[in-house]
Design a protein around this motif. Structure first.
Motif, PDB file in Angstrom:
ATOM      1  N   GLN A  71       3.035 -21.955  -8.558  1.00  0.00           N
ATOM      2  CA  GLN A  71       3.949 -20.916  -9.017  1.00  0.00           C
ATOM      3  C   GLN A  71       3.171 -19.717  -9.546  1.00  0.00           C
ATOM      4  OE1 GLN A  71       7.008 -20.658  -8.447  1.00  0.00           O
ATOM      5  NE2 GLN A  71       7.376 -18.793  -9.652  1.00  0.00           N
ATOM      6  N   LEU A  72       2.076 -19.985 -10.237  1.00  0.00           N
ATOM      7  CA  LEU A  72       1.242 -18.892 -10.748  1.00  0.00           C
ATOM      8  C   LEU A  72       0.718 -18.041  -9.591  1.00  0.00           C
ATOM      9  CD1 LEU A  72      -0.079 -17.652 -13.273  1.00  0.00           C
ATOM     10  CD2 LEU A  72      -2.040 -19.159 -12.869  1.00  0.00           C
ATOM     11  N   ALA A  73       0.305 -18.695  -8.526  1.00  0.00           N
ATOM     12  CA  ALA A  73      -0.202 -17.961  -7.363  1.00  0.00           C
ATOM     13  C   ALA A  73       0.895 -17.122  -6.727  1.00  0.00           C
ATOM     14  CB  ALA A  73      -0.783 -18.946  -6.341  1.00  0.00           C
ATOM     15  N   LYS A  74       2.115 -17.670  -6.708  1.00  0.00           N
ATOM     16  CA  LYS A  74       3.235 -16.937  -6.113  1.00  0.00           C
ATOM     17  C   LYS A  74       3.552 -15.681  -6.935  1.00  0.00           C
ATOM     18  CE  LYS A  74       8.133 -17.092  -5.297  1.00  0.00           C
ATOM     19  NZ  LYS A  74       9.373 -17.659  -5.805  1.00  0.00           N
ATOM     20  N   ILE A  75       3.515 -15.830  -8.255  1.00  0.00           N
ATOM     21  CA  ILE A  75       3.770 -14.680  -9.124  1.00  0.00           C
ATOM     22  C   ILE A  75       2.692 -13.615  -8.913  1.00  0.00           C
ATOM     23  CG2 ILE A  75       3.880 -13.926 -11.536  1.00  0.00           C
ATOM     24  CD1 ILE A  75       4.912 -16.801 -12.187  1.00  0.00           C
ATOM     25  N   ALA A  76       1.440 -14.074  -8.893  1.00  0.00           N
ATOM     26  CA  ALA A  76       0.332 -13.132  -8.732  1.00  0.00           C
ATOM     27  C   ALA A  76       0.435 -12.396  -7.402  1.00  0.00           C
ATOM     28  CB  ALA A  76      -0.998 -13.876  -8.842  1.00  0.00           C
ATOM     29  N   GLU A  77       0.856 -13.123  -6.381  1.00  0.00           N
ATOM     30  CA  GLU A  77       0.962 -12.507  -5.050  1.00  0.00           C
ATOM     31  C   GLU A  77       2.038 -11.422  -5.051  1.00  0.00           C
ATOM     32  OE1 GLU A  77       2.302 -11.683  -1.158  1.00  0.00           O
ATOM     33  OE2 GLU A  77       3.492 -13.132  -2.286  1.00  0.00           O
ATOM     34  N   LEU A  78       3.179 -11.715  -5.680  1.00  0.00           N
ATOM     35  CA  LEU A  78       4.253 -10.716  -5.704  1.00  0.00           C
ATOM     36  C   LEU A  78       3.890  -9.534  -6.581  1.00  0.00           C
ATOM     37  CD1 LEU A  78       7.339 -13.040  -5.526  1.00  0.00           C
ATOM     38  CD2 LEU A  78       7.093 -10.921  -4.234  1.00  0.00           C
ATOM     39  N   VAL A  79       3.178  -9.795  -7.673  1.00  0.00           N
ATOM     40  CA  VAL A  79       2.741  -8.695  -8.534  1.00  0.00           C
ATOM     41  C   VAL A  79       1.764  -7.796  -7.768  1.00  0.00           C
ATOM     42  CG1 VAL A  79       1.334  -8.166 -10.574  1.00  0.00           C
ATOM     43  CG2 VAL A  79       3.210  -9.804 -10.732  1.00  0.00           C
ATOM     44  N   GLN A  80       0.878  -8.425  -7.017  1.00  0.00           N
ATOM     45  CA  GLN A  80      -0.058  -7.641  -6.216  1.00  0.00           C
ATOM     46  C   GLN A  80       0.703  -6.788  -5.198  1.00  0.00           C
ATOM     47  OE1 GLN A  80      -3.409  -7.523  -6.862  1.00  0.00           O
ATOM     48  NE2 GLN A  80      -3.285  -5.761  -5.469  1.00  0.00           N
ATOM     49  N   SER A  81       1.786  -7.342  -4.640  1.00  0.00           N
ATOM     50  CA  SER A  81       2.568  -6.567  -3.667  1.00  0.00           C
ATOM     51  C   SER A  81       3.197  -5.354  -4.341  1.00  0.00           C
ATOM     52  CB  SER A  81       3.649  -7.443  -3.022  1.00  0.00           C
ATOM     53  OG  SER A  81       4.804  -7.522  -3.841  1.00  0.00           O
ATOM     54  N   GLY A  82       3.593  -5.520  -5.622  1.00  0.00           N
ATOM     55  CA  GLY A  82       4.154  -4.389  -6.361  1.00  0.00           C
ATOM     56  C   GLY A  82       3.133  -3.272  -6.502  1.00  0.00           C
ATOM     57  N   ILE A  83       1.900  -3.654  -6.821  1.00  0.00           N
ATOM     58  CA  ILE A  83       0.823  -2.660  -6.944  1.00  0.00           C
ATOM     59  C   ILE A  83       0.563  -2.009  -5.588  1.00  0.00           C
ATOM     60  CG2 ILE A  83      -1.631  -2.370  -7.487  1.00  0.00           C
ATOM     61  CD1 ILE A  83      -1.296  -4.826  -9.401  1.00  0.00           C
ATOM     62  N   ASP A  84       0.463  -2.857  -4.564  1.00  0.00           N
ATOM     63  CA  ASP A  84       0.151  -2.345  -3.227  1.00  0.00           C
ATOM     64  C   ASP A  84       1.237  -1.405  -2.708  1.00  0.00           C
ATOM     65  OD1 ASP A  84      -2.093  -3.879  -3.369  1.00  0.00           O
ATOM     66  OD2 ASP A  84      -1.344  -5.487  -2.057  1.00  0.00           O
ATOM     67  N   GLU A  85       2.491  -1.694  -3.075  1.00  0.00           N
ATOM     68  CA  GLU A  85       3.585  -0.862  -2.568  1.00  0.00           C
ATOM     69  C   GLU A  85       3.790   0.394  -3.413  1.00  0.00           C
ATOM     70  OE1 GLU A  85       6.494  -3.669   0.000  1.00  0.00           O
ATOM     71  OE2 GLU A  85       6.823  -3.840  -2.146  1.00  0.00           O
ATOM     72  N   GLY A  86       2.978   0.541  -4.447  1.00  0.00           N
ATOM     73  CA  GLY A  86       2.978   1.809  -5.161  1.00  0.00           C
ATOM     74  C   GLY A  86       3.690   1.846  -6.496  1.00  0.00           C
ATOM     75  N   ALA A  87       4.179   0.706  -6.959  1.00  0.00           N
ATOM     76  CA  ALA A  87       4.794   0.696  -8.286  1.00  0.00           C
ATOM     77  C   ALA A  87       3.695   0.705  -9.346  1.00  0.00           C
ATOM     78  CB  ALA A  87       5.673  -0.540  -8.445  1.00  0.00           C
ATOM     79  N   GLU A  88       4.079   1.157 -10.555  1.00  0.00           N
ATOM     80  CA  GLU A  88       3.091   1.283 -11.617  1.00  0.00           C
ATOM     81  C   GLU A  88       3.215   0.092 -12.571  1.00  0.00           C
ATOM     82  OE1 GLU A  88       1.606   4.693 -14.771  1.00  0.00           O
ATOM     83  OE2 GLU A  88       3.273   5.086 -13.404  1.00  0.00           O
ATOM     84  N   ILE A  89       2.099  -0.598 -12.781  1.00  0.00           N
ATOM     85  CA  ILE A  89       2.145  -1.833 -13.565  1.00  0.00           C
ATOM     86  C   ILE A  89       1.795  -1.562 -15.015  1.00  0.00           C
ATOM     87  CG2 ILE A  89      -0.267  -2.436 -13.079  1.00  0.00           C
ATOM     88  CD1 ILE A  89       0.617  -5.373 -12.936  1.00  0.00           C
ATOM     89  N   PHE A  90       2.480  -2.264 -15.917  1.00  0.00           N
ATOM     90  CA  PHE A  90       2.108  -2.267 -17.327  1.00  0.00           C
ATOM     91  C   PHE A  90       2.039  -3.716 -17.795  1.00  0.00           C
ATOM     92  CE2 PHE A  90       3.428  -2.895 -21.719  1.00  0.00           C
ATOM     93  CZ  PHE A  90       2.526  -2.085 -22.402  1.00  0.00           C
ATOM     94  N   GLN A  91       0.924  -4.040 -18.421  1.00  0.00           N
ATOM     95  CA  GLN A  91       0.798  -5.362 -19.040  1.00  0.00           C
ATOM     96  C   GLN A  91       0.180  -5.182 -20.415  1.00  0.00           C
ATOM     97  OE1 GLN A  91      -1.648  -7.239 -16.002  1.00  0.00           O
ATOM     98  NE2 GLN A  91       0.081  -8.524 -15.402  1.00  0.00           N
ATOM     99  N   PRO A  92       0.678  -5.884 -21.412  1.00  0.00           N
ATOM    100  CA  PRO A  92       0.048  -5.800 -22.720  1.00  0.00           C
ATOM    101  C   PRO A  92      -1.350  -6.409 -22.649  1.00  0.00           C
ATOM    102  CG  PRO A  92       1.679  -7.526 -22.719  1.00  0.00           C
ATOM    103  CD  PRO A  92       1.801  -6.823 -21.405  1.00  0.00           C
ATOM    104  N   ASP A  93      -2.157  -5.944 -23.551  1.00  0.00           N
ATOM    105  CA  ASP A  93      -3.554  -6.340 -23.557  1.00  0.00           C
ATOM    106  C   ASP A  93      -3.658  -7.626 -24.355  1.00  0.00           C
ATOM    107  OD1 ASP A  93      -6.144  -6.132 -23.076  1.00  0.00           O
ATOM    108  OD2 ASP A  93      -6.516  -4.425 -24.400  1.00  0.00           O
ATOM    109  N   CYS A  94      -3.609  -8.755 -23.705  1.00  0.00           N
ATOM    110  CA  CYS A  94      -3.667  -9.982 -24.493  1.00  0.00           C
ATOM    111  C   CYS A  94      -4.670 -10.954 -23.891  1.00  0.00           C
ATOM    112  CB  CYS A  94      -2.286 -10.623 -24.620  1.00  0.00           C
ATOM    113  SG  CYS A  94      -1.442 -10.885 -23.081  1.00  0.00           S
ATOM    114  N   VAL A  95      -5.149 -11.820 -24.747  1.00  0.00           N
ATOM    115  CA  VAL A  95      -6.128 -12.809 -24.329  1.00  0.00           C
ATOM    116  C   VAL A  95      -5.385 -14.061 -23.908  1.00  0.00           C
ATOM    117  CG1 VAL A  95      -8.137 -14.160 -25.018  1.00  0.00           C
ATOM    118  CG2 VAL A  95      -7.754 -11.877 -25.986  1.00  0.00           C
ATOM    119  N   LEU A  96      -5.580 -14.459 -22.682  1.00  0.00           N
ATOM    120  CA  LEU A  96      -4.919 -15.677 -22.229  1.00  0.00           C
ATOM    121  C   LEU A  96      -5.846 -16.869 -22.466  1.00  0.00           C
ATOM    122  CD1 LEU A  96      -3.399 -14.440 -18.831  1.00  0.00           C
ATOM    123  CD2 LEU A  96      -2.375 -14.442 -21.108  1.00  0.00           C
ATOM    124  N   PRO A  97      -5.277 -18.038 -22.691  1.00  0.00           N
ATOM    125  CA  PRO A  97      -6.104 -19.225 -22.888  1.00  0.00           C
ATOM    126  C   PRO A  97      -7.033 -19.460 -21.694  1.00  0.00           C
ATOM    127  CG  PRO A  97      -3.835 -19.698 -23.465  1.00  0.00           C
ATOM    128  CD  PRO A  97      -3.838 -18.334 -22.850  1.00  0.00           C
TER     129      PRO A  97
END
Lengths: 309, 519
Positions: B372-398
């Motif tokens: 599921q994590l890979a699927k999310i990452a793939e769709l997020v990458q498609s958002g970037i590739d298709e030209g949408a602007e991404i915002f993510q908070p700056d957080c440290v993941l485990p």
């Protein structure tokens, strides 16, 4: 019937008393409130249940179905948003106008189904009364099926049934008029628009019904009727991606599996044929009408809103 | 943990940086100087939880190994640590479970007076309440969802479902005027991994109240609370065979659905699998309920109560890591408030605490699986590739486990994959509109129709929007609320049938007594 009488007869199979040549009707499709011929220009000959040619009917096509679905989709917002009181009156109006054409329907049912005048009269009377019965449900079924839900929190929460959208109706093959009305009325009473495949072998009373619909305040596109060969049409109706539900009650159970598989492509709501096929049903029975049938072609919408100052 | 910078456009790959000084109000978790509060770890204790090394299939009130004996591993998605082995059912095991359920239905359960069935269900509800902490901890360990959600939402709601449907068991004759309700028989129930225990309750409670017996297949990654529930069944002294639980891959679920002695199929999961199931039951007499995917519109008008709307948007898409079929994944903002809303939303997003699901302060836990994590990452990458602007908070993941930053896209157009496809993750697509008509048009422009949200202070506009939404649940000035009395289910390709309330009861009864119909 002698050859001379047959030549004089009109297409409901009833000879006229006078020695005048009857003016026969052209039986056409009903799409978006208009009566076009099939775009294919094809027809097939309809024979009476006791033999003899009655008329040619349109041999509809996939393109005709697509046109009908588009007309139904276009008519949907207006029909679904009419007040329930208004839809109730319009369905009642259908009964009024059928009553005025009772003799014509009786003659056509006799010719189509091969029943005697007494039996045909009962069938036509029941079809008219069925419209009256469903007309009364228009402003009541949501009181039966809607709810206010006592959720455990400070929210007002209610559920209402709404029309599903565009519904394909595969009319029963045997019961040319009463069977059709019994399946069509519960679909449209809630605000759905219908694309109907008429009985293949007995389509003429259905076409005459559309002439009633066209003159009884039912907006064009709310009911659309296609005549033709089921093997050419059913798959296209079941597979159309802009049809939301399919009443397959009148479908031959032998092909039900394939049709249901096709309908799954866009998660159509589907009512299956009864085990013995729709021709095993006693359409005169009060069991053949039910508010739960209206419910089969509705969606329950649930709404939440907080309660506070 | 999300401790970091609040406003600023951050990319997926960017490294964490020191917090900036910000003019954020204290209510957002900032100190007066604008430095986010440090939270001490507040882990929930797991001392009283005993997960067995291995679980067999639960058939006829006994745990039995599968035949042939085969197992698969279940892990904690937040730590990638092994939790248990569970039995992998074979086709023969499916048959054993259905046979047990059939016998229990025909010989015992459907013959019991409704009042007796009711008391069994009340017992189950009570035992679930008594063991609520245990359920919450195991649910969080196995699913990755934050303990505060499993503790405050999943487990209490699951118990409430049993309590609600218990009361229907002896009142069926009053529920459907003009009908004589009868049980259907054996119900095959397949549930997803996002709400493992809650979906179990949604399925089993109405089925049992209506007099059916069940064979339930939990998702392969999240079977542990289902097997814990099996122990509740044992404690409640439910007759053997009334509840059967089997685990295995998707093909086993399909075997279950296809089994000729199954009378009812209830499925919650993806639209793609839902269509496969609909084809699998074609031509049968099986009654079907499908709860499938969604791509909900959350529509915010310029007169909305903004702070409440922000909380609703956050809850709508980041609740349960966004792994929710009714998640408000498409945000429609009226243009006139776009900028202030976005500023607030990004600031609020940055206060979400991502990390250890067992920590009581955690807002966003682990994604349920690597896949599921890979699927999310793939769709997020498609958002970037298709030209949408991404915002993510700056957080440290485990370091370990399957985590994904809460993500927000602006500049999204209707045709982008992230505006069309169900992501099932903590990813929000922001779009804009000018008029109510435009909002309606855009919101309904999807094959899905599960849920929708509307935010406005104008009552008449609420009802206009509510009526126009092609969605089974509409939340007005709230989002993601659930209750046993409240029917839930979708329009269009989000499925058919309803769960919850009297509508959900009817889905488990044969109401075709008059012969007019019967799905």
């Amino acid at each position: 019937m002698s050859p001379r009488q047959r030549a004089l007869a009109t297409s409901n199979g009833q000879p006229l008393a006078a020695d005048r040549l009857g003016v026969r009707k052209t039986y056409k499709l009903y799409i978006g409130g208009a009566f076009p011929r099939t775009e294919s220009g094809r027809s097939y000959e309809i024979t009476g249940a006791r033999g003899g040619a009655l008329a040619n009917a349109c041999r509809g096509t996939r393109k005709d179905i697509r046109d009908a679905v588009r007309a139904a989709r276009k008519a949907l917002p207006d029909w679904a948003s009419k007040t329930a009181y208004n839809r109730s009156q319009i369905l009642y109006r259908i009964a009024e106008l059928m009553e005025g054409r009772r003799d014509q329907f009786i003659g056509e049912v006799m010719a189509a189904e091969g029943v005697g005048r007494q039996r045909a009269t009962r069938l036509v009377n029941a079809a008219i009364d069925r419209w009256v019965w469903y007309a009364g449900w228009a402003d009541k079924y949501s009181q039966l099926m809607g709810t206010v839900n006592p959720v455990a929190g400070s929210y007002f929460n209610f559920s209402v049934p709404e029309p599903t959208g565009v519904v394909g109706v595969i009319a029963p093959e045997g019961s040319s008029l009463l069977g059709l009305v019994s399946r069509l009325a519960p679909v449209v009473v809630s605000g759905n628009c219908a694309v109907v495949l008429a009985s293949e072998s007995r389509p003429l009373p259905a076409v005459t019904l559309t002439e009633v619909l066209a003159t009884s305040d039912v907006p064009g596109g709310v009911v659309n009727l296609i005549t033709g060969l089921r093997r050419e049409l059913v798959t296209h109706l079941a597979g159309h991606m802009d049809v939301n539900a399919l009443d397959a009650y009148g479908l031959d159970p032998a092909v039900a599996t394939a049709v249901e598989e096709t309908a799954a492509e866009n998660v159509k709501r589907l009512v299956r044929p009864p085990a013995g096929g729709a021709d095993s049903v006693d359409w005169l029975s009060s069991e053949a009408q039910s508010p739960y049938l209206i419910g089969e072609f509705t969606e329950t919408k649930t709404v939440w809103h907080p309660i506070g100052s | 943990m999300c401790l970091g910078a609040i406003i600023g456009r951050v990319t997926v790959t960017r490294k964490p940086k020191k917090p900036e000084t910000l003019p954020a109000p204290a209510s957002w978790g900032m100190t007066a100087r604008g430095i986010p509060w440090e939270y001490a770890a507040a882990p929930e204790s797991t001392d009283h939880v005993a997960i067995r090394p291995e679980y067999g299939l639960f058939i006829g009130n006994e745990f039995r190994p599968s035949r042939p004996r085969d197992t698969f591993d279940v892990m904690n998605p937040a730590t990638e640590e092994h939790l248990a082995r569970v039995a992998r059912a074979s086709k023969a095991d499916v048959n054993r479970a259905v046979v047990a359920a059939r016998a229990a239905h025909d010989n015992v359960w459907s013959r019991l007076p409704g009042s007796e069935r009711a008391k069994y269900l009340y017992r189950i509800a009570r035992i679930m309440q008594e063991r609520s902490r245990e359920f919450a901890v195991v649910e969080t360990m196995n699913s990755g969802k934050p303990i505060k959600e499993s503790r405050d939402v999943d487990v209490p709601l699951a118990a409430a479902h049993f309590f609600y449907y218990a009361g229907w068991a002896d009142k069926l004759d009053y529920a459907f005027p003009g009908r004589t309700p009868r049980s259907l028989g054996v119900a095959a129930q397949i549930i997803p991994w996002n709400f493992p225990l809650l979906m179990l309750a949604w399925k089993i409670a109405p089925a049992l109240a209506a007099g059916n017996t069940v064979v339930l297949k939990p998702a392969s990654t999240t079977p542990l609370t289902a097997y814990l529930f099996a122990d509740v069944v044992r404690q409640a002294d439910l007759p053997p065979g009334v509840v059967n639980i089997i685990t295995g891959p998707g093909e086993i679920g399909m075997e279950l659905v296809r089994h000729p002695d199954v009378n009812k199929v209830a499925f919650t999961g993806s639209t793609a699998v839902g269509k496969m199931l609909a084809r699998a039951v074609a031509g049968s007499r099986k009654k079907v309920t499908l709860e499938l995917g969604g791509k909900a519109a959350n529509i915010v008008f310029d007169d909305a109560p903004l702070d409440q709307a922000i909380e609703g948007i956050i809850n709508g898409i980041y609740f349960n890591q966004g792994e929710v079929c009714c998640a408000g994944s498409r945000l429609f903002v009226q243009e006139s408030i776009y900028e202030p809303l976005l500023d607030k939303l990004k600031a609020r997003l940055s206060t979400l605490r991502v990390g250890d699901p067992l920590d009581k302060n955690t807002d966003v836990g682990a994604i349920n699986s690597a896949g599921q994590l890979a699927k999310i990452a793939e769709l997020v990458q498609s958002g970037i590739d298709e030209g949408a602007e991404i915002f993510q908070p700056d957080c440290v993941l485990p370091d370990r486990g399957f985590f994904f930053r809460p993500t927000l896209f602006t500049g999204v157009s209707q045709s982008h994959r992230i505006a069309q496809e169900e992501i099932f993750g903590p990813v929000l697509s922001v779009l804009t509109f000018r008029t109510p008509e435009e909002a309606i048009e855009k919101a309904n422009n999807t094959p899905y129709g599960l849920s929708a949200g509307v935010w406005t202070e104008k009552g008449s506009r609420i009802f206009k929007m509510v009526a126009a939404m092609k969605a089974g649940v509409v939340w007005a000035n709230t989002f993601n609320r659930f209750d046993p009395t409240s029917p839930f289910g979708g329009y269009k390709e989000s499925g058919y049938g309803r769960e919850g309330g009297i509508h959900g009861l009817g889905a488990y009864l044969d109401l075709s007594a008059d012969g007019a119909n019967g799905r």
